[in-house]
Design an enzyme around this catalytic site. Sequence first.
Site, PDB file in Angstrom:
ATOM      1  N   GLU A 275      -7.172   8.693   6.446  1.00  0.00           N
ATOM      2  CA  GLU A 275      -7.366   9.338   7.739  1.00  0.00           C
ATOM      3  C   GLU A 275      -7.806  10.801   7.646  1.00  0.00           C
ATOM      4  OE1 GLU A 275      -3.774   8.740   9.988  1.00  0.00           O
ATOM      5  OE2 GLU A 275      -4.043   6.587  10.105  1.00  0.00           O
TER       6      GLU A 275
ATOM      7  N   TYR B 111      -4.296   1.745  15.925  1.00  0.00           N
ATOM      8  CA  TYR B 111      -3.055   1.777  16.700  1.00  0.00           C
ATOM      9  C   TYR B 111      -3.294   1.589  18.186  1.00  0.00           C
ATOM     10  CZ  TYR B 111      -0.633   3.233  12.513  1.00  0.00           C
ATOM     11  OH  TYR B 111      -0.103   3.248  11.259  1.00  0.00           O
TER      12      TYR B 111
ATOM     13  N   ASN C 245      -7.399   2.003  10.083  1.00  0.00           N
ATOM     14  CA  ASN C 245      -6.069   2.110  10.678  1.00  0.00           C
ATOM     15  C   ASN C 245      -6.237   2.071  12.185  1.00  0.00           C
ATOM     16  OD1 ASN C 245      -5.241   2.497   8.074  1.00  0.00           O
ATOM     17  ND2 ASN C 245      -4.616   4.633   8.327  1.00  0.00           N
TER      18      ASN C 245
ATOM     19  N   GLU D 237      -3.636  -0.100   8.223  1.00  0.00           N
ATOM     20  CA  GLU D 237      -2.425   0.215   8.994  1.00  0.00           C
ATOM     21  C   GLU D 237      -2.562  -0.365  10.395  1.00  0.00           C
ATOM     22  OE1 GLU D 237      -1.262   4.352   9.289  1.00  0.00           O
ATOM     23  OE2 GLU D 237      -1.734   4.689   7.164  1.00  0.00           O
TER      24      GLU D 237
ATOM     25  N   HIS E 190      -2.670  11.126   0.900  1.00  0.00           N
ATOM     26  CA  HIS E 190      -2.130  10.880   2.245  1.00  0.00           C
ATOM     27  C   HIS E 190      -1.423  12.166   2.682  1.00  0.00           C
ATOM     28  CE1 HIS E 190      -0.704   7.482   5.094  1.00  0.00           C
ATOM     29  NE2 HIS E 190      -0.279   8.615   5.635  1.00  0.00           N
TER      30      HIS E 190
ATOM     31  N   ARG F 207       0.856  -1.197   0.000  1.00  0.00           N
ATOM     32  CA  ARG F 207       0.000   0.000   0.000  1.00  0.00           C
ATOM     33  C   ARG F 207       0.889   1.242   0.000  1.00  0.00           C
ATOM     34  NH1 ARG F 207      -2.474   2.985   4.755  1.00  0.00           N
ATOM     35  NH2 ARG F 207      -3.893   4.401   3.708  1.00  0.00           N
TER      36      ARG F 207
HETATM   37  O1  IFM Z   1       2.810   7.507  10.077  1.00  0.00           O
HETATM   38  C1  IFM Z   1       1.440   7.585  10.250  1.00  0.00           C
HETATM   39  C2  IFM Z   1       0.714   7.442   8.931  1.00  0.00           C
HETATM   40  O2  IFM Z   1       1.122   8.389   8.014  1.00  0.00           O
HETATM   41  C3  IFM Z   1      -0.767   7.567   9.123  1.00  0.00           C
HETATM   42  N1  IFM Z   1      -1.246   6.717  10.178  1.00  0.00           N
HETATM   43  C4  IFM Z   1      -0.538   6.717  11.416  1.00  0.00           C
HETATM   44  C5  IFM Z   1       0.940   6.521  11.181  1.00  0.00           C
HETATM   45  C6  IFM Z   1       1.697   6.517  12.521  1.00  0.00           C
HETATM   46  O3  IFM Z   1       1.515   7.717  13.177  1.00  0.00           O
END
Ligand code: IFM
Length: 444
Positions: free
Chosen positions: A177, A305, A303, A356, A132, A88
């Site tokens: 995002e 985290y 995404n 992500e 992005h 990606r």
């Molecule tokens: O590095 C970033 C990415 O560009 C977008 N999502 C979160 C990642 C980590 O912060």
Amino acid sequence: MTQTARPTPDTLRRTDFPAGFTFGVATSSYQIEGAANEDGRGPSIWDTFCAQPGRIADGSDGSVACDHYHRWEADLDLIASLGVDAYRFSVAWPRVQPSGSGPMNAAGLDFYERLTDGLLARNVQPHVTLYHWDLPQPLQDAGGWANRDTAYLFAEYGAAVAARLGDRVRSYATLNEPWCSSILSYEIGHHAPGLRDRRLALAAAHGLLLGHALALPEVRRHAPGAQAGIVLNLGPQVSASDRPEDVAAARLADGRLNRWFLDPLLRGEYPRDVWEACGPDVPDVREGDLDLIAAPLDFLGVNYYSRGVVGASGGGVPAGAPVTDMGWEIYPLGLTDLLTRLRADYPKLPPVVITENGAAFADERSGGQVHDPQRVAYLQTHLMALLDALDAGVDVRGYFAWSLMDNFEWAFGYGKRFGLVYVDYPTQERTLKDSARWYRQFLR
Ligand code: IFM
């Protein structure tokens, strides 16, 4: 019926996932490409932002980054060597259309065509993100995403990319995002263009969703065989306690981060509670906008985290909880919770792709090796959490580790390393971390 034994983090294998499940790695243009002034690329808002003193923690910028623009062939070999199904990457709008409107730059489109064909030659599926965060600066000068014209120009740019790359690209995401490119950028001021204005931020968020809605049919027209969708950053926002004021604060945080984007896309409306909380700052939503924004998606990119733990007097990581080098809580269960919640709350949820997932740690290279057991554990535990969501019936089709290699982590500069591959910036030498070796073994 035979019961298959649940894998442990150490025995986890790609065969524990459904047949056809896509595994990949991800990057984005400004974070890796460099070559900011080459072959006709125009300035982006991130070039401008980085040049402003105090914006980037280490004073750096993306002008060289991982020098991927020049090293792309070796980088594609590296990607293929991991045994992933897909890669990606994002297309830099200012490389393809330097002013953000008007003529396209042939050299820019050529670069992404070489990348696409280079991936296919290596048996890796290209997954493209059209935006992005590297907006052409001239568009910001005209108001950026808060100006509705940007949405229409984005659709024209998206059409040009899809016309050139077509069905060779397996999957197109319009945006990455949009919370970050609106709220974090126009209200919190942490990202380019660095503004602090909630009214503009909400206008930008709506402009981004409109841009997505206008670009989607263009992608479908030029690449009818590809999957078309959008990528959101999502995470559970849980209450710090049972106190009503904490519960209400967590609900609003969920609304601002998650529902503000999910509801228009999957229900055709903005969440009423958040709308009311925004008072006079609400965006100008015109007749027909929400119908366009709610057009069916082939996939929703998620995404993930971490989660947020929210109270009326602010948020924070629970005492003693494990964190990454970003200070983000390591909370794999949040991925299961998020995915099962999406399925429960959104009847129109399309298939999901985890576009992500990953973690920054303070990696060091020694003797040609990079030992990153925390990242290995992060990946393993999140993949286990993903298996739990699949078991619960959520339709998830793919998983992309963020990131292929260490890169420019926006306002944190080069100090935060998210890569499976270590980058020694002075020499640009790439070294597989233990996590890359683990991922390769998992995929084998
Ligand atoms: O590095 C970033 C990415 O560009 C977008 N999502 C979160 C990642 C980590 O912060």
